[in-house]
Design a protein around this motif. Structure first.
Motif, PDB file in Angstrom:
ATOM      1  N   CYS A   1       0.629  -1.439   0.396  1.00 54.82           N
ATOM      2  CA  CYS A   1      -0.290  -0.253  -0.035  1.00 54.82           C
ATOM      3  C   CYS A   1       0.179   1.577  -0.613  1.00 54.82           C
ATOM      4  O   CYS A   1       0.105   2.444   0.565  1.00 54.82           O
ATOM      5  CB  CYS A   1      -0.712   0.178   1.216  1.00 54.82           C
ATOM      6  N   ARG A   2       1.923   1.494  -0.607  1.00 54.70           N
ATOM      7  CA  ARG A   2       3.211   2.049  -0.248  1.00 54.70           C
ATOM      8  C   ARG A   2       3.082   3.086  -1.354  1.00 54.70           C
ATOM      9  O   ARG A   2       2.823   2.669  -2.752  1.00 54.70           O
ATOM     10  CB  ARG A   2       4.537   2.411  -0.995  1.00 54.70           C
ATOM     11  N   ASN A   3       2.726   4.509  -1.392  1.00 57.41           N
ATOM     12  CA  ASN A   3       2.289   5.062  -2.574  1.00 57.41           C
ATOM     13  C   ASN A   3       0.991   4.777  -3.491  1.00 57.41           C
ATOM     14  O   ASN A   3       1.077   5.024  -4.741  1.00 57.41           O
ATOM     15  CB  ASN A   3       3.359   6.177  -3.535  1.00 57.41           C
ATOM     16  N   VAL A   4      -0.134   4.784  -2.442  1.00 57.61           N
ATOM     17  CA  VAL A   4      -1.103   4.198  -3.117  1.00 57.61           C
ATOM     18  C   VAL A   4      -2.422   5.285  -3.755  1.00 57.61           C
ATOM     19  O   VAL A   4      -2.833   5.114  -4.201  1.00 57.61           O
ATOM     20  CB  VAL A   4      -1.827   3.208  -3.135  1.00 57.61           C
ATOM     21  N   GLU A   5      -1.744   6.243  -2.275  1.00 58.39           N
ATOM     22  CA  GLU A   5      -2.861   7.073  -2.695  1.00 58.39           C
ATOM     23  C   GLU A   5      -2.360   9.397  -3.282  1.00 58.39           C
ATOM     24  O   GLU A   5      -1.006   8.402  -3.578  1.00 58.39           O
ATOM     25  CB  GLU A   5      -3.772   7.430  -1.209  1.00 58.39           C
ATOM     26  N   SER A   6      -2.315   9.830  -3.471  1.00 58.90           N
ATOM     27  CA  SER A   6      -2.091  11.455  -3.316  1.00 58.90           C
ATOM     28  C   SER A   6      -3.280  12.349  -3.059  1.00 58.90           C
ATOM     29  O   SER A   6      -4.621  12.140  -2.319  1.00 58.90           O
ATOM     30  CB  SER A   6      -2.136  11.062  -4.907  1.00 58.90           C
ATOM     31  N   GLY A   7      -2.621  13.315  -2.735  1.00 58.20           N
ATOM     32  CA  GLY A   7      -3.347  14.583  -2.499  1.00 58.20           C
ATOM     33  C   GLY A   7      -3.788  14.825  -0.516  1.00 58.20           C
ATOM     34  O   GLY A   7      -2.708  14.300   0.127  1.00 58.20           O
ATOM     35  N   ALA A   8      -4.832  15.096  -0.513  1.00 58.12           N
ATOM     36  CA  ALA A   8      -4.887  15.212   1.421  1.00 58.12           C
ATOM     37  C   ALA A   8      -5.695  14.306   1.865  1.00 58.12           C
ATOM     38  O   ALA A   8      -6.635  13.459   1.543  1.00 58.12           O
ATOM     39  CB  ALA A   8      -6.453  17.165   0.930  1.00 58.12           C
ATOM     40  N   VAL A   9      -5.752  13.991   2.862  1.00 61.33           N
ATOM     41  CA  VAL A   9      -6.150  13.096   4.033  1.00 61.33           C
ATOM     42  C   VAL A   9      -6.671  14.123   5.388  1.00 61.33           C
ATOM     43  O   VAL A   9      -5.868  14.624   5.909  1.00 61.33           O
ATOM     44  CB  VAL A   9      -5.392  12.220   4.073  1.00 61.33           C
ATOM     45  N   PHE A  10      -7.933  13.243   5.709  1.00 67.34           N
ATOM     46  CA  PHE A  10      -8.142  14.025   7.274  1.00 67.34           C
ATOM     47  C   PHE A  10      -7.616  12.899   8.435  1.00 67.34           C
ATOM     48  O   PHE A  10      -7.738  12.154   8.140  1.00 67.34           O
ATOM     49  CB  PHE A  10      -9.867  13.979   7.586  1.00 67.34           C
ATOM     50  N   ILE A  11      -6.726  13.109   9.613  1.00 65.97           N
ATOM     51  CA  ILE A  11      -6.291  12.571  10.378  1.00 65.97           C
ATOM     52  C   ILE A  11      -7.509  12.867  11.302  1.00 65.97           C
ATOM     53  O   ILE A  11      -7.493  13.737  12.047  1.00 65.97           O
ATOM     54  CB  ILE A  11      -5.100  12.132  10.709  1.00 65.97           C
ATOM     55  N   ILE A  12      -7.820  11.813  12.146  1.00 59.18           N
ATOM     56  CA  ILE A  12      -9.293  12.195  12.915  1.00 59.18           C
ATOM     57  C   ILE A  12      -8.863  12.080  14.166  1.00 59.18           C
ATOM     58  O   ILE A  12      -9.239  10.510  14.118  1.00 59.18           O
ATOM     59  CB  ILE A  12     -10.945  11.904  12.067  1.00 59.18           C
TER      60      ILE A  12
ATOM     61  N   PRO B   1     -10.213  11.831   1.901  1.00 55.00           N
ATOM     62  CA  PRO B   1      -9.941  10.762   2.272  1.00 55.00           C
ATOM     63  C   PRO B   1      -9.898  10.252   4.023  1.00 55.00           C
ATOM     64  O   PRO B   1      -9.339  11.826   4.515  1.00 55.00           O
ATOM     65  CB  PRO B   1      -8.763   9.642   1.901  1.00 55.00           C
ATOM     66  N   MET B   2      -9.970   9.783   4.658  1.00 54.80           N
ATOM     67  CA  MET B   2      -9.736   9.410   6.394  1.00 54.80           C
ATOM     68  C   MET B   2      -9.208   8.618   7.410  1.00 54.80           C
ATOM     69  O   MET B   2      -8.934   7.419   6.899  1.00 54.80           O
ATOM     70  CB  MET B   2     -11.186  10.339   7.161  1.00 54.80           C
ATOM     71  N   ILE B   3      -8.499   9.225   8.337  1.00 52.16           N
ATOM     72  CA  ILE B   3      -7.508   8.167   8.287  1.00 52.16           C
ATOM     73  C   ILE B   3      -7.961   8.002  10.200  1.00 52.16           C
ATOM     74  O   ILE B   3      -8.238   9.783  10.335  1.00 52.16           O
ATOM     75  CB  ILE B   3      -6.243   7.981   8.337  1.00 52.16           C
ATOM     76  N   THR B   4      -8.010   7.340  10.452  1.00 51.03           N
ATOM     77  CA  THR B   4      -8.760   7.486  12.098  1.00 51.03           C
ATOM     78  C   THR B   4      -8.044   6.669  13.168  1.00 51.03           C
ATOM     79  O   THR B   4      -7.497   5.265  12.490  1.00 51.03           O
ATOM     80  CB  THR B   4     -10.701   7.813  12.341  1.00 51.03           C
ATOM     81  N   MET B   5      -8.673   6.060  14.755  1.00 58.20           N
ATOM     82  CA  MET B   5      -8.178   5.956  15.462  1.00 58.20           C
ATOM     83  C   MET B   5      -8.877   5.086  16.498  1.00 58.20           C
ATOM     84  O   MET B   5      -9.556   6.016  17.013  1.00 58.20           O
ATOM     85  CB  MET B   5      -6.540   6.355  16.062  1.00 58.20           C
ATOM     86  N   ASN B   6      -8.486   4.217  17.263  1.00 58.67           N
ATOM     87  CA  ASN B   6      -9.233   4.167  18.442  1.00 58.67           C
ATOM     88  C   ASN B   6     -10.566   4.173  18.638  1.00 58.67           C
ATOM     89  O   ASN B   6     -11.326   3.897  17.838  1.00 58.67           O
ATOM     90  CB  ASN B   6      -8.514   4.605  19.833  1.00 58.67           C
ATOM     91  N   GLY B   7     -11.147   4.924  19.798  1.00 56.70           N
ATOM     92  CA  GLY B   7     -12.425   5.561  19.571  1.00 56.70           C
ATOM     93  C   GLY B   7     -12.888   6.772  19.014  1.00 56.70           C
ATOM     94  O   GLY B   7     -13.971   6.633  18.636  1.00 56.70           O
ATOM     95  N   SER B   8     -12.133   6.803  17.860  1.00 57.86           N
ATOM     96  CA  SER B   8     -13.005   8.167  17.661  1.00 57.86           C
ATOM     97  C   SER B   8     -13.123   7.655  16.235  1.00 57.86           C
ATOM     98  O   SER B   8     -13.960   7.936  15.555  1.00 57.86           O
ATOM     99  CB  SER B   8     -11.223   9.034  16.853  1.00 57.86           C
ATOM    100  N   ILE B   9     -13.322   6.104  16.014  1.00 58.63           N
ATOM    101  CA  ILE B   9     -14.783   5.836  14.801  1.00 58.63           C
ATOM    102  C   ILE B   9     -15.783   5.628  14.999  1.00 58.63           C
ATOM    103  O   ILE B   9     -16.891   6.151  14.187  1.00 58.63           O
ATOM    104  CB  ILE B   9     -14.125   3.901  14.719  1.00 58.63           C
ATOM    105  N   SER B  10     -15.768   6.106  16.394  1.00 60.04           N
ATOM    106  CA  SER B  10     -17.025   6.924  16.590  1.00 60.04           C
ATOM    107  C   SER B  10     -17.861   7.178  15.880  1.00 60.04           C
ATOM    108  O   SER B  10     -19.074   8.117  15.577  1.00 60.04           O
ATOM    109  CB  SER B  10     -17.207   7.339  18.433  1.00 60.04           C
ATOM    110  N   MET B  11     -16.724   8.308  15.842  1.00 62.17           N
ATOM    111  CA  MET B  11     -16.925  10.076  14.433  1.00 62.17           C
ATOM    112  C   MET B  11     -18.231   9.323  13.356  1.00 62.17           C
ATOM    113  O   MET B  11     -18.732  10.420  12.608  1.00 62.17           O
ATOM    114  CB  MET B  11     -16.172  10.724  14.340  1.00 62.17           C
TER     115      MET B  11
END
Length: 284
Positions: free
Chosen positions: A42-53, A71-81
């Motif tokens: 999955c290296r360099n398969v994306e581009s542009g902007a991303v939100f980290i929640i 696109p968004m990356i999240t973690m732990n209980g932040s998935i609740s959003m």
């Protein structure tokens, strides 16, 4: 992303570990095989902007669905959003092995909807939930020796001064997750390394408050809450890690912005911007 063919299977704890294979198993059953993907896939398969929640209180005011197209990356209980939305995280990361027991509903939901998942392998093996997306096992990056640095080896592992020997683990930033990641004692820092690895070039941090007293937005006084060491590690690992990233990683090809106006990270390290400014940047 092009699917990688099945290349190997070997018994692991009465299950089969298949490398570079998609996950066919229903997410709620540990009776099905657990398939691991190599981070190189999955290296360099994306581009542009991303939100980290992340999980700071400021995340609660972020209009998630307004930016569903990003696109968004999240973690732990932040998935609740993400519950009650149609948004599927590009990546979900969890380094807390106890989280799946403390917040099983949130963990199970993350396994069900996330496109990619990053977990410790033993955590993934012991969990009753199987990800429907691709699973990538986490590993910590080794500390490069001074010889490696002098000879230009391990260029993808950006570290502090190699001759500083008093740290058990060096402060660093991994540009290649297949070589491991650097633990800054906050999973948000892992998420930024994931963002770099998969190819995003503009990262917007949401809820990266790093305020232990405020707690996590998804926890309540009645829930089983994970221990928090933000205050303990802020000056020894968290802030030095973000400072290193600011000096040695961030540049014209990789930018990081902070949407939290109450974040403990100084604006001189990670610049702060508003939601309106993000909208303007995304429309450029």
């Amino acid at each position: 992303m092009k699917q990688m063919p099945f290349v190997e299977a070997k018994p692991v704890a009465d299950k089969k570990l298949a490398l570079f294979a998609p996950v066919p198993a229903p997410w709620r059953s540990s009776a099905h095989p657990l398939y691991l993907n190599d981070f190189a896939a999955c290296r360099n398969v994306e581009s542009g902007a991303v939100f980290i929640i992340a999980s700071g209180l400021s995340a609660k005011s972020f209009p998630l669905e307004k930016f569903a197209h990003v696109p968004m990356i999240t973690m732990n209980g932040s998935i609740s959003m993400f519950m009650n939305t149609d948004i599927k995280p590009s990546f979900y990361a969890c380094t807390d092995r106890s989280f799946s027991k403390q917040q099983p509903d949130l963990f199970n939901y993350a396994m069900a909807v996330s496109q990619r998942v990053a977990l410790w392998e033993d955590h993934a093996q012991s969990s009753h939930a199987r990800p429907t997306g691709q699973l990538y096992p986490l590993s910590k990056a080794p500390k490069p020796s001074w010889i490696d640095v002098a000879l230009g080896r391990s260029k993808e592992l950006v570290t502090d001064h190699p001759l500083i020997a008093f740290r058990k683990r060096s402060i660093g930033f991994s540009k290649d997750m297949s070589q491991g990641f650097f633990d800054a004692r906050t999973v948000a820092y892992l998420a930024i390394q994931l963002a770099f690895h998969v190819g995003f070039s503009k990262v917007f941090l949401v809820g990266v408050d790093l305020d232990e007293k405020s707690g996590r937005f998804y926890e309540t006084k009645d829930s089983i809450n994970s221990p928090c060491g933000l205050d303990q590690h802020y000056y020894t690992r968290i802030l030095p890690s973000f400072e290193l990233m600011s000096k040695k990683v961030i540049g014209d090809d990789f930018m990081v912005y902070n949407l939290s106006d109450i974040s403990k990270i100084p604006a001189s390290v990670i610049p702060r911007i508003s939601v309106a400014q993000v909208e303007a940047m995304l429309h450029q």
